[in-house]
Motif scaffolding. Sequence first.
Motif, short mmCIF file in Angstrom:
data_model
loop_
_atom_site.label_atom_id
_atom_site.label_comp_id
_atom_site.label_asym_id
_atom_site.label_seq_id
_atom_site.Cartn_x
_atom_site.Cartn_y
_atom_site.Cartn_z
N ALA A 113 0.96 -1.25 0.35
CA ALA A 113 -0.10 0.09 -0.17
C ALA A 113 1.11 1.39 0.20
N SER A 151 -5.27 5.32 -1.83
CA SER A 151 -3.96 4.54 -1.66
C SER A 151 -3.69 5.13 -0.45
N GLN A 154 -6.18 4.04 2.35
CA GLN A 154 -6.56 1.89 2.40
C GLN A 154 -4.53 1.93 3.17
#
Length: 353
Positions: A113, A151, A154
């Motif tokens: 990630a 992102s 995440q």
Amino acid sequence: MKFKSLLWVISLLVLISLIGYRVYTNQQKNQTNQPKNGPKPAITVQGFIAKFQPFDQSIQINGTLEANEMVDLRTEVSGIVDQIYFQEGQRVTKGQLLLKINDRDLRAQLAQAISRETLTKENERRAKLLLQKEAISQEEYDIAYAEWVTSTSQIDFIQAQLAKTKVVAPFSGTIGLRQVSKGAYLTPTTSIGNLVDNTKIKVSFSIPEKYANQLNTNTEITFSNKAQSNDFTAKVYAIEPMVDANTRTLQIRAICNQPDSSLIPGTFVQIQLPLQDIPNAILVPTEAIIPIQNGKKLFLVKNGVAQDQIVETINRTDKDVIVVSGIKEKDTILISGVMSLRNGSPVQVKIVR
């Protein structure tokens, strides 16, 4: 033949005479046993003169000790136990790491990630420059920006999952018996052990609803248990705002400091609970009170005869009952032979107190 008939007649006359004699004798005996008309003799009984006196009202009830704080330690996520950082019966502090679940897969996801977040951040930077030069549309930039924000989110999500693989002490206390071992597979339903803070102890008890208005917070109570010879004091800090409709009782909690942790949660205790003092109470010996269907009664003396009187009581001691209505000061109350008395029975009273 005539002789037999005569003999039979004589026998019948004798039998009739015997029956008549027996009937006459019983009548005479019944007349002898019947009481003569006249006043009934007075019954000698003991009594006392009612008077007002101050009374420090208190009741004795049962209660249970509870820990100041207690929690059944569990993990938020499932996984294999990687490390255990506590000993059974150990004292731990708030925030101390107690157990760690294997998190290698989550760390790999986090690294992935982070790489994606670095790439999307760079793409967003380039898209912004191109947008300023009008080389791309606003829609294309918005797509690049959304990928970068996603992102980043995440990463936050995976870090939150990693935090859940650690079990830390929510407060300072003592760890109980360990229920898991290293290498065990844990789920959120698996108990790791109990964490208990008993530097303070709570005393939980209930009182009948009739005393609900006689107790306030900050009231000091005294309690004891069979394990220790000395008494302890606690202060009421919380009262349930409503009476339990099933038990007709009011739940109360008091708290007691105990730096030595000598009192054990879960222990049964006997509580001496002080209530509102009564400045003018009439105390009647328990033997004078007669339970009846609609309540309680006792006998007073008026004009030389016994007169029953319905009374209302609120509390009792080892020997006396507190009467709040039905009698007044200077009434003569009978305390002996009350079970054989009837309303209107003549009595001769011997004052004993």
